[in-house]
Design a protein around this motif. Structure first.
Motif, PDB file in Angstrom:
ATOM      1  N   LEU A 123       4.408  -7.836   4.292  1.00 60.56           N
ATOM      2  CA  LEU A 123       3.025  -7.808   4.781  1.00 60.56           C
ATOM      3  C   LEU A 123       2.575  -6.386   5.107  1.00 60.56           C
ATOM      4  O   LEU A 123       1.458  -5.981   4.771  1.00 60.56           O
ATOM      5  N   VAL A 124       3.440  -5.628   5.753  1.00 60.50           N
ATOM      6  CA  VAL A 124       3.089  -4.242   6.086  1.00 60.50           C
ATOM      7  C   VAL A 124       2.944  -3.419   4.823  1.00 60.50           C
ATOM      8  O   VAL A 124       2.015  -2.613   4.690  1.00 60.50           O
ATOM      9  N   GLY A 125       3.827  -3.623   3.861  1.00 59.23           N
ATOM     10  CA  GLY A 125       3.731  -2.888   2.600  1.00 59.23           C
ATOM     11  C   GLY A 125       2.462  -3.203   1.848  1.00 59.23           C
ATOM     12  O   GLY A 125       1.820  -2.303   1.289  1.00 59.23           O
ATOM     13  N   SER A 126       2.076  -4.460   1.796  1.00 57.55           N
ATOM     14  CA  SER A 126       0.834  -4.814   1.109  1.00 57.55           C
ATOM     15  C   SER A 126      -0.376  -4.240   1.833  1.00 57.55           C
ATOM     16  O   SER A 126      -1.364  -3.856   1.205  1.00 57.55           O
ATOM     17  N   LEU A 127      -0.293  -4.155   3.146  1.00 60.50           N
ATOM     18  CA  LEU A 127      -1.388  -3.559   3.900  1.00 60.50           C
ATOM     19  C   LEU A 127      -1.486  -2.057   3.619  1.00 60.50           C
ATOM     20  O   LEU A 127      -2.578  -1.523   3.428  1.00 60.50           O
ATOM     21  N   VAL A 128      -0.326  -1.395   3.576  1.00 58.22           N
ATOM     22  CA  VAL A 128      -0.323   0.049   3.320  1.00 58.22           C
ATOM     23  C   VAL A 128      -0.814   0.343   1.912  1.00 58.22           C
ATOM     24  O   VAL A 128      -1.589   1.284   1.690  1.00 58.22           O
ATOM     25  N   ILE A 129      -0.392  -0.445   0.949  1.00 59.04           N
ATOM     26  CA  ILE A 129      -0.811  -0.211  -0.440  1.00 59.04           C
ATOM     27  C   ILE A 129      -2.273  -0.605  -0.640  1.00 59.04           C
ATOM     28  O   ILE A 129      -3.008   0.045  -1.378  1.00 59.04           O
ATOM     29  N   GLY A 130      -2.714  -1.667   0.022  1.00 53.88           N
ATOM     30  CA  GLY A 130      -4.071  -2.161  -0.196  1.00 53.88           C
ATOM     31  C   GLY A 130      -5.149  -1.433   0.570  1.00 53.88           C
ATOM     32  O   GLY A 130      -6.319  -1.476   0.200  1.00 53.88           O
TER      33      GLY A 130
ATOM     34  N   PRO B  43      -5.915   1.888   0.920  1.00 55.46           N
ATOM     35  CA  PRO B  43      -6.683   2.897   0.179  1.00 55.46           C
ATOM     36  C   PRO B  43      -7.629   2.287  -0.848  1.00 55.46           C
ATOM     37  O   PRO B  43      -8.690   2.848  -1.127  1.00 55.46           O
ATOM     38  N   ALA B  44      -7.280   1.146  -1.395  1.00 56.23           N
ATOM     39  CA  ALA B  44      -8.153   0.515  -2.384  1.00 56.23           C
ATOM     40  C   ALA B  44      -9.402  -0.054  -1.733  1.00 56.23           C
ATOM     41  O   ALA B  44     -10.445  -0.189  -2.387  1.00 56.23           O
ATOM     42  N   LEU B  45      -9.328  -0.383  -0.458  1.00 59.17           N
ATOM     43  CA  LEU B  45     -10.479  -0.959   0.231  1.00 59.17           C
ATOM     44  C   LEU B  45     -11.387   0.089   0.865  1.00 59.17           C
ATOM     45  O   LEU B  45     -12.516  -0.207   1.221  1.00 59.17           O
ATOM     46  N   SER B  46     -10.876   1.304   1.012  1.00 55.61           N
ATOM     47  CA  SER B  46     -11.683   2.329   1.659  1.00 55.61           C
ATOM     48  C   SER B  46     -12.725   2.868   0.686  1.00 55.61           C
ATOM     49  O   SER B  46     -12.503   2.922  -0.524  1.00 55.61           O
ATOM     50  N   THR B  47     -13.871   3.263   1.231  1.00 55.23           N
ATOM     51  CA  THR B  47     -14.925   3.849   0.399  1.00 55.23           C
ATOM     52  C   THR B  47     -14.672   5.343   0.291  1.00 55.23           C
ATOM     53  O   THR B  47     -14.433   6.028   1.280  1.00 55.23           O
ATOM     54  N   ASP B  48     -14.740   5.846  -0.919  1.00 55.14           N
ATOM     55  CA  ASP B  48     -14.455   7.249  -1.171  1.00 55.14           C
ATOM     56  C   ASP B  48     -15.778   8.001  -1.288  1.00 55.14           C
ATOM     57  O   ASP B  48     -16.401   8.036  -2.342  1.00 55.14           O
ATOM     58  N   THR B  49     -16.238   8.617  -0.208  1.00 54.79           N
ATOM     59  CA  THR B  49     -17.513   9.329  -0.212  1.00 54.79           C
ATOM     60  C   THR B  49     -17.349  10.787  -0.629  1.00 54.79           C
ATOM     61  O   THR B  49     -18.303  11.426  -1.021  1.00 54.79           O
ATOM     62  N   HIS B  50     -16.136  11.333  -0.548  1.00 53.53           N
ATOM     63  CA  HIS B  50     -15.927  12.734  -0.875  1.00 53.53           C
ATOM     64  C   HIS B  50     -16.045  12.988  -2.376  1.00 53.53           C
ATOM     65  O   HIS B  50     -16.490  14.046  -2.783  1.00 53.53           O
ATOM     66  N   SER B  51     -15.686  12.049  -3.214  1.00 51.96           N
ATOM     67  CA  SER B  51     -15.758  12.278  -4.660  1.00 51.96           C
ATOM     68  C   SER B  51     -17.208  12.355  -5.117  1.00 51.96           C
ATOM     69  O   SER B  51     -17.528  13.076  -6.052  1.00 51.96           O
TER      70      SER B  51
END
Length: 78
Positions: A50-57, A59-67
């Motif tokens: 569960l912790v691993g899936s949270l850590v991997i998932g 960054p995919a859920l965060s919005t990338d405004t810097h790019s």
């Protein structure tokens, strides 16, 4: 034709809720060391998954405004 049946008394069902046995159940067996270790390992594996899936998932859920700002700055510089 249709006969009217008499209601069946279900007093025995109500008595069954109040019934207490005078026979004690056998004591529970204590788990062995191997069983305890297996349960602990299984629990740790589930928590790590569960912790691993949270850590991997995450960054995919965060919005990338810097790019977006980097791309707009690069196009203005040309």
């Amino acid at each position: 034709m249709l006969r009217r049946r008499e209601p069946v008394p279900f007093a025995f069902v109500a008595e069954a809720d109040r019934f207490r046995s005078n026979v004690a159940p056998p004591p529970r067996e204590r788990p062995t060391l191997g069983q305890l270790a297996g349960r602990t390992l299984l629990g740790l594996t589930l928590v790590a998954g569960l912790v691993g899936s949270l850590v991997i998932g995450t960054p995919a859920l965060s919005t990338d405004t810097h790019s977006d700002t980097q791309q707009s700055q690069a196009s203005e510089g040309r």
